[in-house]
Design an enzyme around this catalytic site. Structure first.
Site, PDB file in Angstrom:
ATOM      1  N   CYS A   1      -4.988   2.826  -3.367  1.00  0.00           N
ATOM      2  CA  CYS A   1      -3.708   3.303  -2.845  1.00  0.00           C
ATOM      3  C   CYS A   1      -2.628   2.245  -3.012  1.00  0.00           C
ATOM      4  O   CYS A   1      -1.762   2.074  -2.150  1.00  0.00           O
ATOM      5  CB  CYS A   1      -3.820   3.750  -1.392  1.00  0.00           C
ATOM      6  SG  CYS A   1      -4.915   5.138  -1.194  1.00  0.00           S
TER       7      CYS A   1
ATOM      8  N   GLN B   1      -4.461  -4.703   7.300  1.00  0.00           N
ATOM      9  CA  GLN B   1      -5.503  -5.532   6.683  1.00  0.00           C
ATOM     10  C   GLN B   1      -5.589  -6.928   7.291  1.00  0.00           C
ATOM     11  O   GLN B   1      -6.426  -7.720   6.887  1.00  0.00           O
ATOM     12  CB  GLN B   1      -5.252  -5.658   5.176  1.00  0.00           C
ATOM     13  CG  GLN B   1      -5.328  -4.360   4.419  1.00  0.00           C
ATOM     14  CD  GLN B   1      -6.734  -3.773   4.388  1.00  0.00           C
ATOM     15  OE1 GLN B   1      -7.718  -4.455   4.615  1.00  0.00           O
ATOM     16  NE2 GLN B   1      -6.807  -2.476   4.137  1.00  0.00           N
TER      17      GLN B   1
ATOM     18  N   ASP C   1       3.114  -4.628   8.178  1.00  0.00           N
ATOM     19  CA  ASP C   1       1.928  -3.782   8.101  1.00  0.00           C
ATOM     20  C   ASP C   1       0.704  -4.680   8.326  1.00  0.00           C
ATOM     21  O   ASP C   1       0.356  -5.493   7.474  1.00  0.00           O
ATOM     22  CB  ASP C   1       1.879  -3.108   6.726  1.00  0.00           C
ATOM     23  CG  ASP C   1       0.649  -2.243   6.531  1.00  0.00           C
ATOM     24  OD1 ASP C   1      -0.251  -2.260   7.400  1.00  0.00           O
ATOM     25  OD2 ASP C   1       0.579  -1.547   5.500  1.00  0.00           O
TER      26      ASP C   1
ATOM     27  N   LYS D   1      -9.900   0.110  11.140  1.00  0.00           N
ATOM     28  CA  LYS D   1     -10.092  -1.111  10.340  1.00  0.00           C
ATOM     29  C   LYS D   1     -10.348  -2.314  11.236  1.00  0.00           C
ATOM     30  O   LYS D   1     -10.434  -3.437  10.773  1.00  0.00           O
ATOM     31  CB  LYS D   1      -8.868  -1.355   9.453  1.00  0.00           C
ATOM     32  CG  LYS D   1      -8.766  -0.335   8.311  1.00  0.00           C
ATOM     33  CD  LYS D   1      -7.671  -0.711   7.332  1.00  0.00           C
ATOM     34  CE  LYS D   1      -7.819   0.009   6.022  1.00  0.00           C
ATOM     35  NZ  LYS D   1      -7.154   1.290   5.936  1.00  0.00           N
TER      36      LYS D   1
ATOM     37  N   HIS E   1       0.860  -1.166   0.000  1.00  0.00           N
ATOM     38  CA  HIS E   1       0.000   0.000   0.000  1.00  0.00           C
ATOM     39  C   HIS E   1       0.912   1.236   0.000  1.00  0.00           C
ATOM     40  O   HIS E   1       2.045   1.147   0.471  1.00  0.00           O
ATOM     41  CB  HIS E   1      -0.749  -0.160   1.332  1.00  0.00           C
ATOM     42  CG  HIS E   1      -1.726   0.863   1.664  1.00  0.00           C
ATOM     43  ND1 HIS E   1      -1.454   1.880   2.546  1.00  0.00           N
ATOM     44  CD2 HIS E   1      -3.014   1.007   1.300  1.00  0.00           C
ATOM     45  CE1 HIS E   1      -2.549   2.608   2.698  1.00  0.00           C
ATOM     46  NE2 HIS E   1      -3.496   2.114   1.953  1.00  0.00           N
TER      47      HIS E   1
END
Lengths: 406, 147
Positions: free
Chosen positions: A363, A202, A199, A225, A122
């Site tokens: 993105c 998600q 990261d 999220k 991302h």
């Protein structure tokens, strides 16, 4: 027992209508909806707890501090961190990556050093590294993927060398849904002496994460999220690394002593939390985590996997539809294009049916470049989605084919 | 639903499937590029301007049905127009898609895009080609974005 009707009942927005149709919310990779308990936790803070933290001798300030710090403990246990001071509150995953790139990067990167990123990152896990690479003379290297959206691990290992100082890798791709083998990649990166930032923006809502077992050096995620508020996120970092890093932002809360000649800095985690934090957000993020824990990530993952399979089956009814991202290990993201229809037109027609999806480059422009497409349409799942939501998606998609491809 | 039909009229589908004046204009004396960074839409606009008049105009690029149809319709309407007329059409079109009001100037076939005003997220799609035109006519060397 996983009861989706009972879960849906806790999300007030899911009772609403859009353009005269019941809302079918399938844009969870962008942000998730909030359960009533999270909304209540945030407003309860302003109702009865509002005071600044870490500075008052009065009762209210003490209570606010306790609630704020309790959220830190909740997060620590949720991701399996060894120490509570390894949990730094940030505005989100993006700020957390910027913090590491800027603070760790400026102190440690030299010309010729390499930062290894994957093709499916991302923008938030690309651009902060580019900025620090420009400032330090370090280089960015990219791990390629194949056309299923799976990383090429042979290439990954070939790219690792003593020059590699940092591996920035997403655990789950927001554009493709690919689950990366981060445990394996961390092990390999450590063998050449590189640090690893994972990261988790998600992944955190779809699978159990244990940063100690992963042995990652940094882990970042955003509250919004994970059914929590916007404007709050987390950086986890190994204590020794965080201790050695210079402050990122300066101001109140992060100092011991200030004179105009010199200031000395507070210990962890406060060294990285300059200024008044998003207290209500942190508390409500703690509540969001307790909510997820009360349902159980295992059951959530199982439910979402069933829905993703169901969507993949339904997709076969539309010959013009091509799924983007077909990795074997994949969660929650159903990204696709349709021959002859631009994703934005798909998005508008779905919207008129009350179905909210994301259209665009997510993105993740390098991912779009790889597949030579300008954009995709993306339906992304969360724990409150149902087979009926997927049915509504496909009824709307059939409408797209009627309008555009008749 | 009626809004959706207003947006996606047959004329729009037709121009999307068969864009007019599509391609490169090799001897163009004006050129500019437009991007819609959120969508990934991109557009190259080529013009031959002579004696204050648009002699020829073509475009290339990729985009959604609204942006492709809008660019196609724009090239059809502008061919042969003076720069002053083009400027007036730009203003009238901008007014129509952003406010939904009927502009004082007759927009002719461009009026099929009036429905866009009901879809604020799609105004950018319809106006990309026009902003790109504006840049070309004002000799801007910077690529245009809709952001």
């Amino acid at each position: 027992m996983f009861n989706v009707a009972q879960i849906r009942g806790q999300f007030p927005i899911l009772k609403s209508s859009v353009r005269g149709k019941p809302l079918v919310y399938l844009d969870n990779a962008a942000t998730t909806q909030k359960p009533q308990c999270v909304i209540d936790a945030e407003s309860n803070y302003y109702d009865v707890l509002n005071a600044n933290v870490h500075r008052g001798v009065h009762k209210l300030s003490q209570d606010a501090t306790d609630a704020f710090e309790k959220a830190r403990d909740t997060i620590q246990h949720f991701i399996g961190a060894a120490h509570r001071e390894e949990i730094i509150f940030t505005r989100g995953a993006t700020e957390a990556i910027n913090l590491v790139a800027s603070s760790w990067g400026r102190a440690n990167l030299k010309p010729g050093d390499e930062i290894l990123l994957s093709q499916m990152e991302h923008h938030a896990n690309i651009v902060p590294w580019q900025l620090i690479a420009e400032q330090t003379g370090a280089k960015i290297k990219v791990i390629p993927m194949d056309d299923t959206g799976t990383l090429d691990l042979t290439q990954f290992e070939a790219l690792l060398s003593s020059k590699t100082k940092m591996l920035g890798i997403t655990q789950v791709s927001n554009a493709l849904g690919t689950v990366n083998p981060v445990q394996y990649m961390i092990e390999k990166a450590h063998q050449v002496g590189a640090l690893v930032l994972v990261d988790g923006a998600q992944s955190i809502l779809h699978q159990t994460v244990n940063v100690t077992e992963l042995d990652c050096d940094f882990f970042v995620f955003s509250g919004h999220k994970l059914y929590g508020p916007t404007g709050i996120g987390v950086l986890y970092g190994k204590k020794a690394l965080l201790n050695a890093m210079p402050p990122y932002q300066a101001g109140g809360d992060m100092i011991f002593k200030v004179t105009f000649e010199k200031s000395t800095f507070n210990h962890l985690p406060y060294k990285f939390e300059a200024g008044t934090p998003h207290i209500a957000g942190a508390i409500a993020l703690g509540t969001a985590i307790e909510f997820v824990q009360s349902i159980g990530l295992k059951d959530i993952a199982h439910h979402e996997a069933e829905l993703l399979d169901y969507a993949a089956q339904q997709a076969r009814s539309i010959p013009q539809l091509r799924v983007i991202g077909q990795a074997k290990d994949k969660v929650s993201v159903f990204s696709f294009v349709m021959d002859g229809v631009h994703p934005h037109d798909i998005g508008t027609i779905l919207d008129s049916e009350g179905v909210a999806i994301r259209t665009g480059h997510h993105c993740a422009m390098p991912v779009m470049d790889y597949f030579k497409i300008p954009a995709t349409a993306r339906a992304s799942l969360a724990l409150y989605n149902t087979k009926e939501d997927i049915d509504a998606l496909f009824v709307a998609l059939h409408r797209v084919t009627e309008m555009f491809l008749k | 639903m009626s809004d959706l039909r207003e947006l996606y009229q047959e004329v729009i589908f037709d121009h999307n499937r068969h864009p007019r004046n599509f391609g490169k204009l090799v001897n163009a004396n004006r050129h500019s590029e437009g991007f819609n960074p959120l969508c990934g839409d991109s557009l190259d606009l080529y013009l031959i301007v002579d004696n204050n008049r648009i002699i020829d105009i073509k475009f290339e690029g990729q985009g959604c049905a609204i942006s492709t149809a809008s660019a196609s319709l724009m090239t059809e309407v502008l061919k042969g127009k003076t720069l002053q007329e083009a400027e007036q059409l730009f203003e009238g079109f901008h007014q129509m898609v952003t406010t939904g009001e009927t502009p004082s100037i007759d927009l002719g076939k461009l009026s099929v895009l009036a429905g866009v005003s009901e879809f604020p997220a799609r105004v950018k799609c319809a106006s990309l080609s026009w902003h790109t035109l504006n840049a070309a006519l004002h000799n801007s060397t910077q690529p245009v974005t809709t952001e």
